[in-house]
Structure formats: structure tokens, C-alpha cells
Design a protein around this motif. Structure first.
Motif, short mmCIF file in Angstrom:
data_model
loop_
_atom_site.label_atom_id
_atom_site.label_comp_id
_atom_site.label_asym_id
_atom_site.label_seq_id
_atom_site.Cartn_x
_atom_site.Cartn_y
_atom_site.Cartn_z
N SER A 177 32.25 -16.54 -80.15
CA SER A 177 31.81 -16.11 -78.83
C SER A 177 30.38 -15.59 -78.87
N GLY A 198 33.76 -18.77 -76.31
CA GLY A 198 33.81 -17.71 -75.31
C GLY A 198 32.51 -16.94 -75.15
N LEU A 199 32.49 -16.10 -74.11
CA LEU A 199 31.33 -15.24 -73.83
C LEU A 199 31.79 -13.81 -73.68
N LYS A 200 30.97 -12.88 -74.14
CA LYS A 200 31.25 -11.46 -73.91
C LYS A 200 30.19 -10.93 -72.97
N ILE A 201 30.62 -10.53 -71.78
CA ILE A 201 29.68 -10.01 -70.79
C ILE A 201 29.18 -8.65 -71.27
N ILE A 220 28.43 -15.70 -64.30
CA ILE A 220 28.92 -15.91 -65.67
C ILE A 220 30.35 -16.44 -65.63
N LEU A 221 31.17 -15.87 -64.73
CA LEU A 221 32.56 -16.31 -64.62
C LEU A 221 32.64 -17.76 -64.13
N SER A 224 31.50 -20.08 -66.97
CA SER A 224 32.46 -20.18 -68.08
C SER A 224 33.71 -20.92 -67.65
N VAL A 231 36.25 -15.50 -71.29
CA VAL A 231 35.30 -14.43 -70.96
C VAL A 231 35.95 -13.08 -71.15
N CYS A 250 38.13 -11.25 -63.58
CA CYS A 250 37.88 -11.11 -65.02
C CYS A 250 38.92 -10.12 -65.54
#
Ligand code: C2E
Ligand code: CA
Ligand code: CA
Ligand code: CA
Length: 277
Positions: A177, A198-201, A220-221, A224, A231, A250
Motif C-alpha cells: 500500500s 491499497g492506499l492509506k489516506i 481518493i475513494l 481507488s 483504502v 470509508c
């Protein structure tokens, strides 16, 4: 003017010397800590409020001091990175996190994934993926339970290299991520070229969630979702922030609201006691 210049030179050289000495001291302390196996990992839970469960933990490096306090990672990781010492420290952290998580799994806690932070020097080492494989093999942790947290800067520094490493990791079944997502200066278009999972906000977008932050989180959501990336929002400290994130759809979160990073001995009891709000 000339004398001013000379005085200034003396002033700075004293300062530089003191700085160099402090760096040398820190370096030798770091080496001693590594050799003496003084480093520890604490584990911060990640939860999914839709599923009502703990999905995993993030391993965070801790350096205990003689007075019982911990020296914060941001105090020593930059120098460890600069001098290359982060490579053996990171290798230790990777293996230890896998070992601990395998132990928790065997004890019936889970399913639990463990996220390990990877520094740029570690990621670009030619044997990085071999190191990951070795840690998994030696500890018996299934690759699906390992996640690596990488920063945008690290990935963008050498995109072809990153593509190669990420592809190998994906083939191994390891999750990846992008940490602190949204704080980099890069355009989003690179996302489609980098096979991450994945991404970590970043927590800076989560703290007040004003109109601009909300728009960024929504963007971002959306992206993704389109790219099929998972996320998670980090740095969630209040119930209001959690509610706001849930409204934005989220549901995966991490932050002091749920738990601080915990010493490994405290995690099982926390995990068993946790109920989704
Ligand atoms: P990070 O990876 O972004 O980790 C999140 C940081 O935010 C952690 O700080 C965590 O304790 C803190 N945090 C968690 N929840 C909250 C919250 O609700 N509010 C606030 N204000 N903070 C929260 P920590 O443990 O001091 O680590 C700082 C950074 O050091 C990490 O940022 C990561 O970049 C680096 N780091 C930590 N462990 C490792 C490691 O094993 N290897 C490498 N390369 N870097 C590490
Ligand atoms: Ca992280
Ligand atoms: Ca982060
Ligand atoms: Ca950070």
C-alpha cells in the motif's frame, strides 16, 4: 566586515562540529542497539467498521531508552536511512513482524495481517524481494498476511524499478500500500502504472475533514474504487471523524480512537475485548 566573516565562520564551524559529533554518537548508538537487539515493534490495530472486525496491525519501530522512554522513530530513521543502517534494521523489523503475526495466528488470533513500513534504501536493495521471501519462509507466515507500506517518494524515485519489485511482490501474494497517500506532489496518473493493492489516506486529511479535505478524501475513494484498490484512513482520533469517514463510505480506519500502537503482549487482550462502536 572581514572580521565579521571570520567570526561567523568560527561560529558555524563549532556548530557543524557539534552536529557531526551528535550524528556520530547517534550512529554508534543505533549500531549498538541493532547488535544488542534493543529494538522493539509495537503494533497498532486496523479495523473495518462495516465488517465490525480487526483486519490487521501496523508494526511500528520502537527504540527503548535506559530511562524507560522510547526514542521516536522520526528522531533516528532519517539518519539510519542516510547511512544505510535502516537496511539491517528494516530487515529485522520485517522478520520480527512476520514471526509475531505467525505466532498470533497459531494462537487463534485472527485472521490478522501485518503491515511493515519499508524505507527507500531497503526497497531499492537488489535483494529486497528475496529478503521478503526468506522472512516468509523462515517464519511460516502466509504471504497474504503480509502487507508492505511504501511511500510515494520511494515509488516515484525509480518507476521501472518500483514496477519490477511490485510485480514480484504481487506474484508472491504480498499486499502493498501507498502510505501517507495524498501528501506527495505527484499526479495521480502514476497509480495505473504501479501495481499496488491499497492506499492509506494520510492523517492530515482526516483531522478536521473540512470541505477541502472531504473533497480530497472523496476523490481518493473514487479513484481507488475505479482502480480496485483498498483504502484505509489513518490518524482517526475522534468519533466524529470516524462517523464522517463512514458517511463517505470509508469503513477501514486506524488511529488513537481505536488503539495506540501496543506492545505485543497487550495486543491479544485488546483484540478479544474490542467491539465495533
Ligand atoms: P507512519 O508509517 O505514517 O505511521 C503512523 C504514525 O502515526 C505512527 O507514528 C503512529 O504511532 C502515529 N499515529 C497512529 N495513530 C495516530 C492518531 O490517531 N493520531 C496521531 N496524531 N498519530 C497517530 P510513529 O510510530 O512515531 O512512527 C512515525 C513514522 O516513522 C512512521 O509514520 C513511519 O514513517 C516511520 N516508521 C515507524 N516504524 C518504521 C519501520 O519499522 N521502518 C521504517 N522504515 N519506518 C518506520
Ligand atoms: Ca505506515
Ligand atoms: Ca502513514
Ligand atoms: Ca507519516
Amino acid at each position: 566586515a572581514k572580521r565579521d566573516g571570520r567570526n561567523r565562520f568560527h561560529f558555524f564551524s563549532g556548530e557543524i562540529r557539534a552536529g557531526l559529533l551528535a550524528r556520530q554518537q547517534l550512529m554508534s548508538d543505533l549500531r549498538a542497539a541493532l547488535d544488542g537487539q534493543q529494538f522493539r515493534l509495537h503494533y497498532q490495530p486496523k479495523v473495518d467498521l462495516d465488517q465490525g472486525r480487526v483486519t490487521g496491525v501496523e508494526a511500528l519501530l520502537r527504540w527503548p531508552q535506559p530511562d524507560g522512554t522510547f526514542r521516536p522513530p522520526l528522531d533516528f530513521i532519517p539518519l539510519a536511512e542516510e547511512t544505510g543502517l535502516i537496511v539491517p534494521i528494516g530487515a529485522w523489523a520485517l522478520r520480527e513482524a512476520c514471526r509475531q503475526t505467525r505466532e498470533w495466528t497459531a494462537a487463534g488470533l485472527g485472521p490478522l495481517s501485518v503491515a511493515v513500513n519499508v524505507s527507500p534504501a531497503q526497497f531499492s536493495a537488489p535483494d529486497f524481494t528475496a529478503q521478503v521471501q526468506q522472512a516468509l519462509r523462515d517464519t511460516g507466515l502466509p504471504p497474504q498476511q503480509l502487507e508492505l507500506e511504501l511511500t510515494e517518494g520511494l515509488l516515484l524515485h525509480d518507476i521501472p524499478l518500483a514496477q519490477g519489485v511490485l510485480t514480484t511482490l504481487r506474484e508472491l501474494g504480498v499486499q502493498t500500500s501507498i502510505d501517507d497517500f495524498g501528501t506527495g506532489f505527484a499526479s495521480l496518473s502514476y497509480l495505473k502504472r504501479l501495481p499496488v493493492s491499497g492506499l492509506k489516506i494520510d492523517q492530515s486529511f482526516v483531522q478536521d475533514l473540512g470541505a477541502a479535505d472531504t473533497a480530497i478524501v472523496q476523490a481518493i475513494l473514487t479513484i481507488s474504487g475505479a482502480l480496485n484498490l483498498s483504502v484505509i484512513a489513518e490518524g482517526v482520533e475522534t468519533a466524529a471523524q470516524a462517523q464522517h469517514l463512514l458517511k463517505l463510505r470509508c469503513s477501514r480506519m486506524q488511529g488513537y480512537l481505536f488503539a495506540r500502537p501496543l506492545p505485543p503482549a497487550d495486543l491479544p487482550a485488546w483484540h478479544r475485548a474490542w467491539r465495533a462502536p
